[in-house]
Write a protein that holds these residues in place. Structure first.
Motif, PDB file in Angstrom:
ATOM      1  N   LYS A   1       0.805  -1.311  -0.153  1.00 36.49           N
ATOM      2  CA  LYS A   1      -0.133   0.002   0.029  1.00 36.49           C
ATOM      3  C   LYS A   1       0.891   1.198  -0.048  1.00 36.49           C
ATOM      4  O   LYS A   1       0.277   2.154  -0.478  1.00 36.49           O
ATOM      5  CB  LYS A   1      -0.959  -0.087   1.307  1.00 36.49           C
ATOM      6  CG  LYS A   1      -1.955  -1.138   0.938  1.00 36.49           C
ATOM      7  CD  LYS A   1      -2.913  -1.138   2.299  1.00 36.49           C
ATOM      8  CE  LYS A   1      -4.027  -2.375   2.126  1.00 36.49           C
ATOM      9  NZ  LYS A   1      -5.047  -2.417   3.336  1.00 36.49           N
ATOM     10  N   GLU A   2       2.066   1.185   0.458  1.00 43.68           N
ATOM     11  CA  GLU A   2       2.925   2.345   0.684  1.00 43.68           C
ATOM     12  C   GLU A   2       3.475   2.917  -0.720  1.00 43.68           C
ATOM     13  O   GLU A   2       3.621   2.124  -1.500  1.00 43.68           O
ATOM     14  CB  GLU A   2       3.916   2.087   1.692  1.00 43.68           C
ATOM     15  CG  GLU A   2       3.722   1.876   3.058  1.00 43.68           C
ATOM     16  CD  GLU A   2       3.388   0.474   3.114  1.00 43.68           C
ATOM     17  OE1 GLU A   2       3.357  -0.359   2.234  1.00 43.68           O
ATOM     18  OE2 GLU A   2       3.048  -0.080   4.282  1.00 43.68           O
ATOM     19  N   ASP A   3       3.590   4.102  -0.888  1.00 45.49           N
ATOM     20  CA  ASP A   3       4.139   4.826  -1.933  1.00 45.49           C
ATOM     21  C   ASP A   3       5.594   4.682  -2.028  1.00 45.49           C
ATOM     22  O   ASP A   3       6.399   4.597  -2.955  1.00 45.49           O
ATOM     23  CB  ASP A   3       3.837   6.287  -2.040  1.00 45.49           C
ATOM     24  CG  ASP A   3       2.554   6.516  -2.608  1.00 45.49           C
ATOM     25  OD1 ASP A   3       1.889   5.551  -3.075  1.00 45.49           O
ATOM     26  OD2 ASP A   3       1.725   7.534  -2.281  1.00 45.49           O
ATOM     27  N   THR A   4       6.351   4.545  -0.794  1.00 43.60           N
ATOM     28  CA  THR A   4       7.612   4.259  -0.521  1.00 43.60           C
ATOM     29  C   THR A   4       8.006   2.887   0.112  1.00 43.60           C
ATOM     30  O   THR A   4       7.481   2.664   1.334  1.00 43.60           O
ATOM     31  CB  THR A   4       8.497   5.733   0.045  1.00 43.60           C
ATOM     32  OG1 THR A   4       8.209   6.617  -0.792  1.00 43.60           O
ATOM     33  CG2 THR A   4       9.967   5.263   0.000  1.00 43.60           C
ATOM     34  N   ILE A   5       8.533   1.857  -0.392  1.00 41.93           N
ATOM     35  CA  ILE A   5       8.697   0.704   0.307  1.00 41.93           C
ATOM     36  C   ILE A   5      10.168   0.364   0.372  1.00 41.93           C
ATOM     37  O   ILE A   5      10.986   0.272  -0.491  1.00 41.93           O
ATOM     38  CB  ILE A   5       8.006  -0.275  -0.516  1.00 41.93           C
ATOM     39  CG1 ILE A   5       6.756  -0.117  -1.074  1.00 41.93           C
ATOM     40  CG2 ILE A   5       8.175  -1.646  -0.206  1.00 41.93           C
ATOM     41  CD1 ILE A   5       6.170  -0.683  -2.609  1.00 41.93           C
TER      42      ILE A   5
ATOM     43  N   THR B   1      15.173   0.899  -1.237  1.00 47.77           N
ATOM     44  CA  THR B   1      13.925   1.767  -1.071  1.00 47.77           C
ATOM     45  C   THR B   1      13.389   2.024  -2.424  1.00 47.77           C
ATOM     46  O   THR B   1      13.998   2.477  -3.168  1.00 47.77           O
ATOM     47  CB  THR B   1      14.079   3.296  -0.480  1.00 47.77           C
ATOM     48  OG1 THR B   1      14.888   3.304   0.656  1.00 47.77           O
ATOM     49  CG2 THR B   1      12.767   4.071  -0.424  1.00 47.77           C
TER      50      THR B   1
ATOM     51  N   HIS C   1      10.306   3.347  -4.525  1.00 45.73           N
ATOM     52  CA  HIS C   1       9.421   4.415  -4.860  1.00 45.73           C
ATOM     53  C   HIS C   1       8.489   4.213  -6.025  1.00 45.73           C
ATOM     54  O   HIS C   1       9.035   3.924  -7.185  1.00 45.73           O
ATOM     55  CB  HIS C   1      10.039   5.696  -5.327  1.00 45.73           C
ATOM     56  CG  HIS C   1      10.867   6.264  -4.264  1.00 45.73           C
ATOM     57  ND1 HIS C   1      10.728   7.122  -3.375  1.00 45.73           N
ATOM     58  CD2 HIS C   1      12.430   6.115  -4.043  1.00 45.73           C
ATOM     59  CE1 HIS C   1      11.616   7.385  -2.609  1.00 45.73           C
ATOM     60  NE2 HIS C   1      12.693   6.688  -2.931  1.00 45.73           N
ATOM     61  N   LYS C   2       7.141   3.912  -5.786  1.00 45.38           N
ATOM     62  CA  LYS C   2       6.149   3.610  -6.808  1.00 45.38           C
ATOM     63  C   LYS C   2       6.075   4.959  -7.844  1.00 45.38           C
ATOM     64  O   LYS C   2       5.651   4.755  -8.775  1.00 45.38           O
ATOM     65  CB  LYS C   2       4.930   3.213  -5.943  1.00 45.38           C
ATOM     66  CG  LYS C   2       4.751   1.847  -5.329  1.00 45.38           C
ATOM     67  CD  LYS C   2       3.462   1.578  -4.941  1.00 45.38           C
ATOM     68  CE  LYS C   2       3.368   0.253  -4.381  1.00 45.38           C
ATOM     69  NZ  LYS C   2       1.979  -0.119  -3.731  1.00 45.38           N
TER      70      LYS C   2
END
Length: 295
Positions: free
Chosen positions: A105-109, A289, A291-292
């Motif tokens: 769900k997060e935009d940054t994983i 990291t 980033h979507k």
């Protein structure tokens, strides 16, 4: 500095097309970008490794990867233990890494990779490492003469389905020993063992539906002691994750996985096929990291 790593042949040219379209947009950072086009196997890994060696990692605002599962596999292997922000633009035929991160769900994983040791060499796997039948499917899919046609018409998944059907007729189940942490298991007629970071492999097969992205554990699924008619039924349900209900499908979770076989068998790492008679897999806590969206 923005670094773009483009595999121009991924998706039979789809990656190059996406990059060219991106270049025409106003958001493309022309003044602070370096573009690297791969020309063959290990190019992406070697390029990223050179950035690490030359201490340029700290200057990376974003590492944009445009390609398929093989490209992101190479990039993360090139990074090794170094940390960098990564943005991935799917452009391959399988795109399992994209499926895996899309469910987060997060935009940054913080994406924790798995590691394995085989033949004395240590490497990273991004999606999945599989032994046996699934590796044969990957090999047949990679060698398929119709792969280009299916990619062009947007049916890349069908390459894996056709390879799967062909593999049913030529694969012979084999004995495997599996050690998960401190417990050892023996399977006399093993179809496959898959070790996952997320559920997907083989162009959308939900091979390990219980797998979730985890910092410490890997997720293992074993298909064993199955008659051929049941194997076909298993793979008719694999895209929906329903095959885990079958007797002869066993799942595990563990921090360290060791697999041994009597003879060399095929294994695949994010779709890259080799042979082995044993390997060790584990999580190190290292992550990149993802980033979507471009920050």
């Amino acid at each position: 500095m923005y670094y773009f790593i483009v595999n121009p042949v991924a998706g039979k040219g789809r990656a190059l097309q996406k990059f060219q379209q991106l270049q025409q947009t106003s958001s493309f950072p022309k003044e602070c970008s370096i573009v690297y086009m791969t020309t063959g196997p290990n190019d992406a890994a070697n390029f990223v490794a050179s950035l690490v060696k030359d201490d340029k990692i700290a200057s990376i605002k974003l590492l944009v990867v445009i390609g398929g599962d093989g490209t992101i596999h190479e990039v993360l292997n090139g990074l090794g233990d170094a940390h960098a922000p990564v943005h991935y633009i799917k452009s391959g035929s399988g795109n399992d890494f994209y499926r895996g991160i899309s469910e987060m769900k997060e935009d940054t994983i913080p994406y924790y990779t798995g590691e394995f040791i085989q033949g004395g060499k240590k490497k990273v796997f991004v999606n999945c490492i599989g032994f046996g039948f699934d590796a044969l499917v990957a090999k047949l899919a990679n060698e398929s003469k119709v792969k280009r046609l299916f990619n062009v018409v947007g049916l890349g998944r069908m390459v894996y389905v056709l390879a799967l059907i062909r593999a049913l007729f030529i694969y012979t189940p084999t004995p495997m020993q599996l050690k998960i942490d401190d417990k050892t298991y023996h399977f006399a007629k093993t179809l496959f063992v898959a070790v996952n970071n997320h559920p997907y492999m083989g162009g959308g097969m939900k091979i390990n539906p219980f797998a979730v992205h985890d910092k410490e554990d890997l997720f293992v699924i074993v298909a064993h002691d199955l008659p051929k008619w049941k194997i076909l039924l298993l793979f008719l349900t694999v895209f929906f994750g329903m095959h885990t209900r079958f007797q002869g499908v066993t799942t595990f979770r563990g921090k360290k996985i060791d697999i041994r076989t009597e003879n060399n068998i095929l294994f695949q790492t994010d779709g890259e096929v080799n042979e082995t008679n044993g390997a060790q897999m584990y999580k190190t806590g290292h992550y990149v990291t993802i980033h979507k969206h471009v920050p």
